[in-house]
Design a protein around this motif. Structure first.
Motif, short mmCIF file in Angstrom:
data_model
loop_
_atom_site.label_atom_id
_atom_site.label_comp_id
_atom_site.label_asym_id
_atom_site.label_seq_id
_atom_site.Cartn_x
_atom_site.Cartn_y
_atom_site.Cartn_z
N VAL A 229 0.72 -1.11 -0.12
CA VAL A 229 0.06 0.23 -0.21
C VAL A 229 1.00 1.42 -0.17
O VAL A 229 1.87 1.33 0.87
CB VAL A 229 -1.03 0.36 0.97
N THR A 230 0.67 2.03 -0.84
CA THR A 230 1.70 3.44 -0.66
C THR A 230 0.67 4.51 -1.86
O THR A 230 -0.34 4.87 -1.84
CB THR A 230 2.63 3.18 -1.91
N TYR A 231 0.94 5.52 -1.20
CA TYR A 231 0.87 7.30 -1.52
C TYR A 231 2.39 7.24 -1.73
O TYR A 231 3.02 8.08 -0.82
CB TYR A 231 0.31 7.89 0.07
N ASN A 232 2.28 7.99 -3.13
CA ASN A 232 3.27 8.94 -3.77
C ASN A 232 4.59 8.06 -2.98
O ASN A 232 6.00 8.20 -2.69
CB ASN A 232 3.70 10.32 -3.08
N PRO A 233 4.94 7.21 -3.33
CA PRO A 233 6.28 6.24 -2.88
C PRO A 233 7.13 6.66 -3.79
O PRO A 233 7.47 7.69 -4.59
CB PRO A 233 5.99 4.36 -3.12
N ASP A 234 8.57 6.60 -3.75
CA ASP A 234 10.44 6.16 -4.04
C ASP A 234 10.28 5.62 -4.91
O ASP A 234 9.89 4.43 -5.09
CB ASP A 234 10.62 6.88 -3.08
N ILE A 235 9.99 5.86 -6.30
CA ILE A 235 9.85 4.77 -7.20
C ILE A 235 11.51 3.63 -7.63
O ILE A 235 10.73 2.46 -7.68
CB ILE A 235 9.70 5.47 -8.74
N GLU A 236 12.12 4.23 -7.45
CA GLU A 236 13.40 3.07 -6.96
C GLU A 236 13.43 2.48 -6.23
O GLU A 236 13.06 1.09 -6.03
CB GLU A 236 15.06 4.36 -6.39
N ILE A 237 12.48 2.90 -4.76
CA ILE A 237 12.63 2.02 -3.34
C ILE A 237 11.26 0.83 -4.57
O ILE A 237 11.41 -0.57 -3.59
CB ILE A 237 12.20 2.43 -2.19
N LEU A 238 10.77 1.27 -4.42
CA LEU A 238 9.47 0.79 -4.55
C LEU A 238 9.58 -0.30 -5.32
O LEU A 238 9.50 -2.08 -5.77
CB LEU A 238 8.42 1.14 -5.62
N GLN A 239 9.92 -0.41 -6.49
CA GLN A 239 10.95 -1.23 -7.65
C GLN A 239 11.37 -2.25 -6.76
O GLN A 239 11.67 -4.27 -7.55
CB GLN A 239 11.62 -0.74 -8.92
N GLN A 240 12.81 -1.84 -6.03
CA GLN A 240 13.56 -2.58 -5.40
C GLN A 240 12.92 -3.93 -4.79
O GLN A 240 12.93 -5.01 -4.83
CB GLN A 240 14.20 -1.71 -4.61
N GLN A 241 11.97 -3.64 -4.16
CA GLN A 241 10.78 -4.41 -3.28
C GLN A 241 9.99 -5.21 -3.89
O GLN A 241 9.53 -6.12 -3.31
CB GLN A 241 9.26 -3.08 -2.68
N ILE A 242 9.31 -4.76 -4.83
CA ILE A 242 8.69 -5.93 -5.38
C ILE A 242 9.93 -6.64 -6.10
O ILE A 242 9.49 -7.94 -6.81
CB ILE A 242 8.14 -4.92 -6.97
N GLU A 243 10.82 -6.32 -7.01
CA GLU A 243 11.53 -6.80 -7.26
C GLU A 243 12.44 -8.50 -6.15
O GLU A 243 12.62 -9.49 -6.41
CB GLU A 243 13.33 -6.05 -8.22
N ILE A 244 12.48 -8.02 -5.28
CA ILE A 244 12.42 -8.88 -3.86
C ILE A 244 12.01 -9.73 -4.09
O ILE A 244 11.73 -10.92 -3.65
CB ILE A 244 12.94 -8.39 -2.45
N SER B 116 11.00 -13.44 -6.15
CA SER B 116 11.29 -14.84 -6.10
C SER B 116 10.48 -15.61 -4.50
O SER B 116 10.35 -16.32 -4.74
CB SER B 116 13.07 -14.84 -6.01
N GLN B 117 9.58 -14.13 -3.96
CA GLN B 117 8.97 -15.01 -3.37
C GLN B 117 7.86 -15.62 -3.14
O GLN B 117 7.08 -16.00 -1.34
CB GLN B 117 9.28 -14.60 -1.67
N VAL B 118 6.72 -14.85 -3.82
CA VAL B 118 5.48 -14.39 -3.65
C VAL B 118 4.57 -14.83 -4.90
O VAL B 118 5.71 -14.56 -6.22
CB VAL B 118 4.37 -13.41 -3.23
N GLN B 119 3.77 -15.34 -5.13
CA GLN B 119 2.88 -16.26 -6.68
C GLN B 119 2.26 -14.43 -6.92
O GLN B 119 1.44 -14.34 -7.80
CB GLN B 119 2.04 -16.95 -6.51
N ILE B 120 1.61 -14.01 -5.41
CA ILE B 120 0.65 -12.97 -6.06
C ILE B 120 1.15 -11.14 -5.29
O ILE B 120 1.55 -11.88 -4.19
CB ILE B 120 -0.61 -12.85 -5.86
N ILE B 121 1.17 -10.50 -6.12
CA ILE B 121 1.16 -8.95 -5.52
C ILE B 121 0.45 -8.37 -6.14
O ILE B 121 -0.49 -7.75 -6.77
CB ILE B 121 2.02 -8.43 -6.53
#
Length: 79
Positions: A21-36, A39-44
């Protein structure tokens, strides 16, 4: 029990999901979160609370390999 063993035992009806859940996230940090998470989940489940940078978020999410993970995008109209 190792994580690999647990994941191998999952059936089609048992999936691991992450909710972001976000509001005006830092895009680079969000990309890192999703990339991590890839490999761990089937649904985001991604919930955006009317971010001003929503178009950049959508651009990034559209590039994610949908064969690898299911993305559910929820865009709220306000925070």
């Amino acid at each position: 029990m190792s994580e690999e063993y647990i994941i191998e035992r999952l059936t089609v009806s048992e999936k691991i999901a992450a909710i972001i859940v976000t509001y005006n996230p830092d895009i680079e940090i969000l990309q890192q979160q999703i990339e991590i998470l890839l490999s761990q989940v089937q649904i985001i489940v991604y919930v955006d609370n009317a971010s001003l940078n929503a178009s950049r978020i959508n651009d990034f999410i559209s590039l994610i390999d949908k064969e690898r993970v299911q993305i559910i995008l929820i865009e709220n109209e306000d925070n």
